[in-house]
Design a protein around this motif. Structure first.
Motif, short mmCIF file in Angstrom:
data_model
loop_
_atom_site.label_atom_id
_atom_site.label_comp_id
_atom_site.label_asym_id
_atom_site.label_seq_id
_atom_site.Cartn_x
_atom_site.Cartn_y
_atom_site.Cartn_z
N GLY A 157 0.78 -1.24 0.00
CA GLY A 157 0.00 0.00 0.00
C GLY A 157 0.80 1.27 0.00
O GLY A 157 0.52 2.19 0.79
N VAL A 158 1.79 1.38 -0.85
CA VAL A 158 2.56 2.60 -1.00
C VAL A 158 2.79 2.85 -2.49
O VAL A 158 3.22 1.95 -3.21
N LYS A 159 2.44 4.04 -2.96
CA LYS A 159 2.50 4.35 -4.39
C LYS A 159 3.15 5.72 -4.63
O LYS A 159 2.90 6.68 -3.89
N ALA A 160 3.96 5.77 -5.68
CA ALA A 160 4.51 7.04 -6.14
C ALA A 160 3.57 7.57 -7.22
O ALA A 160 3.57 7.11 -8.36
N VAL A 161 2.72 8.53 -6.85
CA VAL A 161 1.77 9.11 -7.80
C VAL A 161 2.53 9.85 -8.89
O VAL A 161 2.23 9.78 -10.07
N ASN A 162 3.54 10.58 -8.46
CA ASN A 162 4.50 11.23 -9.35
C ASN A 162 5.77 11.42 -8.54
O ASN A 162 5.88 10.94 -7.42
N ASP A 163 6.75 12.11 -9.09
CA ASP A 163 8.04 12.25 -8.40
C ASP A 163 7.92 12.88 -7.02
O ASP A 163 8.74 12.60 -6.13
N LYS A 164 6.95 13.72 -6.82
CA LYS A 164 6.85 14.48 -5.57
C LYS A 164 5.60 14.16 -4.76
O LYS A 164 5.31 14.86 -3.78
N THR A 165 4.88 13.12 -5.11
CA THR A 165 3.66 12.76 -4.37
C THR A 165 3.68 11.28 -4.03
O THR A 165 3.81 10.43 -4.91
N LEU A 166 3.56 10.98 -2.74
CA LEU A 166 3.57 9.61 -2.25
C LEU A 166 2.29 9.35 -1.46
O LEU A 166 1.90 10.15 -0.60
N THR A 167 1.60 8.24 -1.77
CA THR A 167 0.42 7.87 -1.01
C THR A 167 0.68 6.57 -0.26
O THR A 167 1.34 5.66 -0.78
N VAL A 168 0.16 6.48 0.95
CA VAL A 168 0.30 5.29 1.77
C VAL A 168 -1.09 4.89 2.27
O VAL A 168 -1.79 5.70 2.86
N GLU A 169 -1.46 3.64 2.01
CA GLU A 169 -2.76 3.12 2.45
C GLU A 169 -2.57 2.19 3.64
O GLU A 169 -1.73 1.29 3.61
N LEU A 170 -3.39 2.41 4.67
CA LEU A 170 -3.33 1.59 5.87
C LEU A 170 -4.57 0.71 5.98
O LEU A 170 -5.63 1.05 5.45
N ASN A 171 -4.44 -0.39 6.69
CA ASN A 171 -5.59 -1.25 6.93
C ASN A 171 -6.53 -0.64 7.97
O ASN A 171 -7.74 -0.86 7.93
N ALA A 172 -5.95 0.11 8.91
CA ALA A 172 -6.71 0.78 9.96
C ALA A 172 -5.89 1.97 10.44
O ALA A 172 -4.68 2.03 10.22
N PRO A 173 -6.53 2.94 11.08
CA PRO A 173 -5.79 4.12 11.55
C PRO A 173 -4.68 3.75 12.52
O PRO A 173 -4.82 2.84 13.34
N VAL A 174 -3.56 4.45 12.41
CA VAL A 174 -2.42 4.27 13.31
C VAL A 174 -2.12 5.63 13.93
O VAL A 174 -1.61 6.53 13.23
N PRO A 175 -2.42 5.83 15.21
CA PRO A 175 -2.30 7.16 15.83
C PRO A 175 -0.91 7.77 15.75
O PRO A 175 -0.76 8.98 15.75
N PHE A 176 0.12 6.92 15.70
CA PHE A 176 1.50 7.41 15.74
C PHE A 176 2.18 7.27 14.38
O PHE A 176 3.41 7.25 14.30
N PHE A 177 1.41 7.21 13.30
CA PHE A 177 1.98 6.94 11.98
C PHE A 177 2.99 8.02 11.57
O PHE A 177 4.05 7.70 11.02
N ALA A 178 2.67 9.28 11.82
CA ALA A 178 3.59 10.36 11.43
C ALA A 178 4.93 10.23 12.15
O ALA A 178 5.99 10.47 11.57
N ASP A 179 4.91 9.82 13.43
CA ASP A 179 6.15 9.62 14.18
C ASP A 179 6.99 8.49 13.58
O ASP A 179 8.22 8.56 13.56
N LEU A 180 6.33 7.45 13.09
CA LEU A 180 7.04 6.33 12.47
C LEU A 180 7.86 6.79 11.27
O LEU A 180 8.93 6.22 10.98
#
Length: 539
Positions: A157-180
């Motif tokens: 669940g991680v895709k490079a939409v273009n050189d400067k855009t990255l999307t990450v899909e999670l199965n469920a919310p992760v409260p500390f995802f940004a810290d990871l």
């Protein structure tokens, strides 16, 4: 974004240079830092030790980074958005971030690195899975590991939409995802450079790239490493020193002697040196959000007996271990999750909410041990105690535990000394131990960074602990979207594991260091990487 304050800025400076024990001729361009272990690799997808993570952190930045106060902040990602269901993150990368070979940092650098750690079955690959980051399809791919095809890897669940855009899909919310995203396992890797280097990638400076504050210039394995300021770093204005020098594999006694001789600006010191330096202005102690514990091999038939495990825990005098043996700022562990790691939704420390599961009571310990022997149909048992003799204070802790356990009638302890490398690479993964002095530092600010180690199937569950009730609770944690309910599930999960004596917590670890009074801006983190060198300044 969520900002977490879990760091200590070691920022002391002198009003007068003479008061610092220095002179006007002292080199203020190089910060000299000593560590007791070596760098194992500069490949963020392969390493598992704090020294290597510190070195990689010095030269590389991820989507998120750490500011001078230790707070999680934007780094290679200049911005990000989270979907309404909190399961999709869209990161927009900085236009001015580039590698030290001139290549721009792109979204594909992250996609490649995240696939690489799974494909190569890296020790920290599990962090992408459901017990931590919970990235879509990560669990299935981690299970396949080196056998996963390129087509299968593309389902991550991680895709490079273009050189400067990255999307990450999670199965469920992760409260500390940004810290990871500030942790090295999620750092980017330049695919073209890494593939061209092949097996040599990250084994020497010429096979290592930087997008961070410093560039690795020298590396003599087992001895030292040098880093120079990266003039192409997008945030180079905050970097005040020109060089970072690391002495590697240096014993604390030698490091402290070099510090006294003004050959070092920073040194970690061992237990036996605390009394010598504790009144010095250079002496510092801090909480590590790390637990020292006894790993139990649950495949050992004697240790499958709960009363035997209970007796071992009750036989340990943790207060004396802290005050009389290690003396480094450690405190008695009350559970597997250390104090001061994270807070509940209503602002209470996890340990205050979860309570205490450790005690010292030799009479009760002997009673439990006698009951255990009766249940086993034995009059005595012999258990081996494995420890890394080259780990700071580990030999002293082992000797102390042997003294504690020797008070249990019917128990014989065999001391099994080895090296840290052998322990981690061979003995623990191979299940070649009965009891092992082990330790774990928080990778991110959430109880799962510890509790996931006891989850069935986790690669770091060396003791093969397997409790159905615990596993069920941890599985519920992965899908629970209500933060309060999730936290309660974690409290319940630790309770099950601790009442079952899944392992034996010993210490909430502290660390003692010497930091020159003329140095400021070194940031210590109680989770993730230990040190950030970006803001160091020598006056």
């Amino acid at each position: 974004m969520r900002r977490v304050k879990k760091a200590v800025a070691l920022a002391l400076s002198c009003a007068m240079l003479s008061g610092c024990g220095g002179s006007s001729k002292r080199d203020t361009s190089t910060f000299r830092f000593a560590l007791a272990a070596d760098i194992t690799s500069m490949d963020s997808t392969a390493v598992y030790d704090t020294v290597s993570f510190d070195a990689i952190h010095a030269v590389t930045e991820g989507l998120m980074g750490l500011d001078k106060n230790g707070n999680t902040t934007n780094a290679i990602a200049k911005d990000y958005k989270v979907s309404a269901d909190k399961k999709t993150y869209t990161f927009t990368l900085r236009d001015d971030a580039k590698w030290s070979n001139g290549d721009p940092v792109t979204a594909n650098d992250f996609v490649y690195a995240w696939k690489r750690i799974i494909k190569n079955a890296g020790t920290y690959a599990y962090m992408l899975g459901s017990t931590v980051a919970n990235i879509k399809n990560a669990d299935a791919l981690i299970k396949k590991g080196t056998t996963a095809t390129d087509a299968e890897m593309n389902t991550l669940g991680v895709k490079a939409v273009n050189d400067k855009t990255l999307t990450v899909e999670l199965n469920a919310p992760v409260p500390f995802f940004a810290d990871l995203m500030a942790f090295p396992s999620f750092y980017p890797i330049n695919e073209k450079f890494a593939e061209k280097a092949g097996n040599k990638y990250a084994t020497a400076p010429q096979y290592t790239l930087s997008n961070g504050a410093f560039v690795m210039s020298k590396w003599t394995k087992g001895k030292s490493a040098e880093f120079e300021k990266n003039d192409d770093y997008y945030n180079k204005g905050v970097v005040k020193i020109k060089k970072l020098h690391m002495d590697l594999g240096i014993k604390p006694q030698s490091a402290s002697a070099n510090f006294d001789a003004k050959k070092l600006d920073f040194a970690e010191i061992a237990t036996e040196l605390v009394d010598k330096y504790k009144n010095s202005k250079a002496f510092k102690q801090y909480n590590m959000a790390s637990t020292s514990y006894i790993e139990i091999n649950h495949k050992n038939k004697d240790l499958q007996n709960a009363n035997i495990r209970k007796a071992l825990s009750l036989a340990v005098n943790r207060k004396s271990l802290c005050n009389d043996i290690v003396k480094d700022g450690s405190s008695p562990a009350e559970g597997f999750v250390p104090a001061k790691l994270t807070q509940s939704p209503d602002g209470k420390d996890f340990r205050k909410v979860a309570g205490k599961y450790t005690d010292y009571n030799l009479k009760e310990a002997q009673a439990a041990f006698d009951q255990g022997l009766k249940e086993l149909g034995k009059k005595n048992i012999t258990l081996g105690l494995l420890y890394g003799s080259d780990e700071t204070s580990s030999d002293k802790v082992a000797e102390y535990l042997e003294t504690n356990f020797s008070k249990l009638k019917g128990l014989k302890i065999e001391m099994k000394a080895t090296t840290f490398k052998d322990k981690i690479n061979n003995r623990l993964p191979g299940g070649n131990f009965d009891l092992c002095i082990n330790g774990w530092g928080a990778d991110y600010p959430d109880p799962t960074t510890f509790l996931s180690l006891l989850h069935k199937g986790n690669s770091n569950n060396y003791g093969k602990y397997d409790n159905a009730q615990f596993n069920t609770l941890m599985n519920k944690v992965q899908s629970e979207t209500d933060v309060a309910k999730r936290y309660n599930l974690l409290v319940d999960a630790e309770k099950v594991a601790m009442q079952d004596y899944a392992n034996i917590p010993l210490l909430d670890k502290g660390k003692s260091v010497l930091l020159a009074e003329y140095a400021s801006g070194l940031v210590y983190h109680s989770f993730g990487v230990e040190y950030t060198f970006t803001y160091v300044e020598l006056k």
